[in-house]
Design an enzyme around this catalytic site. Sequence first.
Site, PDB file in Angstrom:
ATOM      1  N   HIS A 140       0.836  -1.198   0.000  1.00 37.88           N
ATOM      2  CA  HIS A 140       0.000   0.000   0.000  1.00 37.88           C
ATOM      3  C   HIS A 140       0.879   1.259   0.000  1.00 37.88           C
ATOM      4  O   HIS A 140       0.666   2.181  -0.803  1.00 37.88           O
ATOM      5  CB  HIS A 140      -0.892  -0.049   1.248  1.00 37.88           C
ATOM      6  CG  HIS A 140      -1.720   1.174   1.495  1.00 37.88           C
ATOM      7  ND1 HIS A 140      -3.095   1.165   1.391  1.00 37.88           N
ATOM      8  CD2 HIS A 140      -1.374   2.437   1.882  1.00 37.88           C
ATOM      9  CE1 HIS A 140      -3.560   2.377   1.684  1.00 37.88           C
ATOM     10  NE2 HIS A 140      -2.538   3.155   1.997  1.00 37.88           N
ATOM     11  N   GLU A 141       1.883   1.292   0.882  1.00 39.38           N
ATOM     12  CA  GLU A 141       2.738   2.477   0.986  1.00 39.38           C
ATOM     13  C   GLU A 141       3.651   2.617  -0.231  1.00 39.38           C
ATOM     14  O   GLU A 141       3.917   3.732  -0.692  1.00 39.38           O
ATOM     15  CB  GLU A 141       3.571   2.421   2.274  1.00 39.38           C
ATOM     16  CG  GLU A 141       2.748   2.391   3.555  1.00 39.38           C
ATOM     17  CD  GLU A 141       1.753   3.541   3.667  1.00 39.38           C
ATOM     18  OE1 GLU A 141       2.050   4.644   3.154  1.00 39.38           O
ATOM     19  OE2 GLU A 141       0.675   3.341   4.263  1.00 39.38           O
ATOM     20  N   GLU A 191      -6.233   6.710  -1.130  1.00 38.48           N
ATOM     21  CA  GLU A 191      -6.109   5.564  -0.238  1.00 38.48           C
ATOM     22  C   GLU A 191      -6.717   4.309  -0.863  1.00 38.48           C
ATOM     23  O   GLU A 191      -6.201   3.205  -0.685  1.00 38.48           O
ATOM     24  CB  GLU A 191      -6.793   5.868   1.102  1.00 38.48           C
ATOM     25  CG  GLU A 191      -6.033   6.838   1.980  1.00 38.48           C
ATOM     26  CD  GLU A 191      -4.658   6.310   2.357  1.00 38.48           C
ATOM     27  OE1 GLU A 191      -4.545   5.120   2.709  1.00 38.48           O
ATOM     28  OE2 GLU A 191      -3.698   7.084   2.283  1.00 38.48           O
TER      29      GLU A 191
END
Length: 367
Positions: A140-141, A191
């Site tokens: 995700h990051e 996100e």
Amino acid sequence: MTESPGGDANVPGRNRRRFPGISSRSYEHPADRSALVALRKLSGFDTVFKTLSGLLPERSLRLLFLSDSVRVGDQQFAHLHAMLRDACYILDLEKVPPMYVNQDPQPNAMCIGLDEPIIVVTTGLVELLDEEEMRAVIGHEVGHALSGHAVYRTILLFLTNLATKVAWIPLGNVAVMAIVTALREWFRKSELSADRAGLLVGQDLQASMRGLMKLAGGNHLHEMNVDAFLKQAEEYESGGDLRDSVLKILNVLPRSHPFTTVRAAELKKWSESRDYQRIMDGHYPRRDEDKDASVSDSFRDSAAHYADSVRTSKDPLMGLVRDIAGGAGDLGGKLRDTVFGSRSQGAGGSGGGDGASGSDGPGSAGK
């Protein structure tokens, strides 16, 4: 075994697909992608933000994490370092960003930085998640880094801090907060993009779902169920009346992240889409094609996504929007019935069945 840059032997043995040259446009949410494509087309965009970096506390943040956190590497949190290198290898990110573990019981992770992104995970998150769940978070990051989200996250942090400093200036805080609100709306969509990147890295939907459930309910998996968790998202979207729809908007406005159940439902829906399957089959936009990406096409995709969201949403407010767009006849009556319920329910002398008394009935989703 999944190979990693430099042939790191610590990478777990489960085989996962790699995506050479993948463009972040492959997994970006349409609203996120349209904004990013437009910004990348702006002449001098990079120069402006590098100039801005001198005004932002990026250097201070780097020094802070370097001096008061643990930098992940071969000798410190080696298992996280292996996951980070593996995630960069799968998404073909050439430069592995520095990653730090920060002492904080609150589970959290972020990717910040204008010049070079850095990834920070808290001890609360490391202790909460298992290996495959953590792999999805690191993916995700890394997705944030590949998309360039770190730039806007840093600016958002700066402007949020600035808003508190100029609150005493007439209209100053209003102007800054208007920008912050717009950035937060974009960031909530980013996100969802990064959740998709995490799935591409981990390639384990159940691990992604478990991680989101733990963020919502803690380390009590034996007490939780993925299907029931997703049902919450459906109930959240469709339940209540127009009053609840307005409250949902007010609740989400100050947040930089969508609600956890919503993230889980969105990720599951994307995992079942043709777009996801095409990426897994090796058919995806390449990074070297980004310069030719059409801004108008990206905005059309974004508009189509929002139109589809309104069309398929079960939210009462979106239902009213559909009726207005479709030329609903008795708009006043429709609005009254949507907010207070049909008055026919009160005909039997139930004592105010239209809900105006403020007491919710047994079937109310607000209970």
